[in-house]
Design a protein around this motif. Structure first.
Motif, PDB file in Angstrom:
ATOM      1  N   LEU A 200      18.878 -12.368 -21.156  1.00 52.95           N
ATOM      2  CA  LEU A 200      20.260 -12.591 -21.552  1.00 52.95           C
ATOM      3  C   LEU A 200      21.112 -13.038 -20.368  1.00 52.95           C
ATOM      4  N   ALA A 201      20.739 -12.576 -19.182  1.00 48.63           N
ATOM      5  CA  ALA A 201      21.490 -12.977 -17.994  1.00 48.63           C
ATOM      6  C   ALA A 201      21.291 -14.462 -17.718  1.00 48.63           C
TER       7      ALA A 201
ATOM      8  N   LEU B  25      14.499 -10.079 -28.371  1.00 49.42           N
ATOM      9  CA  LEU B  25      13.725  -8.974 -28.940  1.00 49.42           C
ATOM     10  C   LEU B  25      12.402  -9.468 -29.502  1.00 49.42           C
TER      11      LEU B  25
ATOM     12  N   LEU C 105      14.967  -7.853 -21.456  1.00 54.51           N
ATOM     13  CA  LEU C 105      16.079  -8.365 -22.252  1.00 54.51           C
ATOM     14  C   LEU C 105      17.264  -8.721 -21.378  1.00 54.51           C
ATOM     15  N   GLN C 106      17.513  -7.841 -20.445  1.00 57.22           N
ATOM     16  CA  GLN C 106      18.648  -8.086 -19.562  1.00 57.22           C
ATOM     17  C   GLN C 106      18.443  -9.390 -18.802  1.00 57.22           C
TER      18      GLN C 106
ATOM     19  N   LEU D 108      20.050 -12.078 -28.591  1.00 52.70           N
ATOM     20  CA  LEU D 108      19.402 -10.773 -28.499  1.00 52.70           C
ATOM     21  C   LEU D 108      18.208 -10.705 -29.455  1.00 52.70           C
ATOM     22  N   ARG D 109      18.420 -11.221 -30.655  1.00 52.67           N
ATOM     23  CA  ARG D 109      17.328 -11.247 -31.635  1.00 52.67           C
ATOM     24  C   ARG D 109      16.121 -11.990 -31.098  1.00 52.67           C
TER      25      ARG D 109
ATOM     26  N   ARG E 166      14.163  -3.178 -21.666  1.00 51.38           N
ATOM     27  CA  ARG E 166      15.556  -3.351 -21.241  1.00 51.38           C
ATOM     28  C   ARG E 166      15.668  -4.346 -20.118  1.00 51.38           C
ATOM     29  N   ARG E 167      14.760  -4.197 -19.161  1.00 47.92           N
ATOM     30  CA  ARG E 167      14.800  -5.116 -18.017  1.00 47.92           C
ATOM     31  C   ARG E 167      14.551  -6.545 -18.463  1.00 47.92           C
TER      32      ARG E 167
ATOM     33  N   ALA F 156      25.882 -14.161 -30.004  1.00 47.67           N
ATOM     34  CA  ALA F 156      25.419 -13.111 -29.102  1.00 47.67           C
ATOM     35  C   ALA F 156      24.199 -12.416 -29.683  1.00 47.67           C
ATOM     36  N   LEU F 157      24.258 -12.131 -30.983  1.00 52.11           N
ATOM     37  CA  LEU F 157      23.149 -11.438 -31.615  1.00 52.11           C
ATOM     38  C   LEU F 157      21.915 -12.313 -31.672  1.00 52.11           C
TER      39      LEU F 157
END
Lengths: 196, 95
Positions: free
Chosen positions: A166-167, A116, A162-163, A112-113, A159-160, A108-109
């Motif tokens: 990830l989605a 980012l 990344l979301q 995200l990493r 945020r948008r 998961a990270l």
């Protein structure tokens, strides 16, 4: 209050606070620099700069924000000096921030990493400061030397983006397609925010 | 010192955090940041919005987790060594 040199009691108090902030400086440095070793160098430089500049710090004000600002300035001035432009380095993306030992969390990270790492640096740092560093928008704005509204919009774009990334999930690990996906997401979020 | 007075959550987590046991990591979200409103009190007309909110919340938790992992690492001794050395220096201007 403090004279140019500062009393030894002031110095001791300052140093105690500085020591307490080291873990946070390391974490912020890790989010900016590509790998842990470079990040620690950066954090050490920032720590020493903070120490040297202690006479200009007003005890009782937010030392965390102050040291983060020093670290950030240090990062960008070094980068201007020695780095080529901010081309995304996928390997650096892999190394950014931590490696955790829980494989499930790691997956998961990891996403995200990488997500980012694909953000424009100014969005990434705004998001890290507000979303992870625990800073209020105005504090983050101070650290980044920009307007509060700018931080807000950077955080919201980040945020948008990344979301979205990830989605989509399970995107290609080794680069190209993830980069392309992210680029179009960023363009889209850019477009949306200017339309709005 | 009003350093945290205006702190805002990464994203308004207006829903309760799910299952503590299986999603243990999510618990790291500070309780103070979580507005524990029962779902029924909120308008839930759009499940997509709720979904987005949950995702955003999860990203926020992971971001903090990522950061906190580094914060909780032991500090390498060089850091303290460097600071210790400035004690020996007569002025704060060493390297």
């Amino acid at each position: 209050m403090t004279d140019a040199k500062g009393s030894s009691a002031d110095d001791a108090a300052f140093k105690a606070q500085l020591v307490a902030l080291i873990p946070h400086l390391r974490a912020f440095a890790r989010s900016l620099a590509g790998d842990a070793a470079a990040a620690d160098d950066l954090a050490q430089d920032a720590m020493m700069k903070a120490w040297d500049a202690r006479a200009s710090f007003q005890m009782g004000t937010n030392m965390k924000a102050w040291t983060f600002m020093i670290l950030r300035n240090q990062f960008y001035s070094e980068r201007r000096r020695s780095w080529r432009t901010s081309q995304l380095d996928q390997e650096a993306a892999e190394r950014t921030l931590v490696a955790v030992d829980n494989p499930e969390a790691l997956m998961a990270l990891d996403e995200l990493r990488q997500g980012l790492a694909m953000l424009p640096p100014e969005q990434r740092e705004a998001l890290i400061l507000v979303g992870a560093g625990g800073f209020a928008y105005d504090e983050a704005a101070n650290i980044c030397g920009c307007a509060v509204g700018t931080v807000k919009s950077r955080v919201s774009r980040a945020r948008r983006a990344l979301q979205a990334v990830l989605a989509v999930g399970g995107y290609d690990r080794d680069g190209a397609s993830a980069g392309d996906a992210m680029r179009s997401i960023l363009e889209e979020s850019e477009r949306l925010s200017t339309v709005r | 010192m009003n350093a945290v007075a205006t702190r805002e959550p990464f994203e308004e987590p207006a829903v309760s955090i799910p299952d503590e046991g299986t999603r243990g990591r999510l618990l790291q979200w500070p309780q103070a940041m979580i507005k524990q409103k029962p779902m029924q009190l909120r308008r839930r007309s759009d499940p997509v919005v709720d979904e987005a909110r949950l995702r955003q919340q999860a990203i926020g938790v992971k971001l903090r987790q990522m950061f906190d992992e580094v914060v909780s690492e032991p500090v390498p001794s060089e850091f303290l060594d460097i600071l210790r050395r400035v004690d020996d220096a007569p002025e704060g201007k060493d390297d």
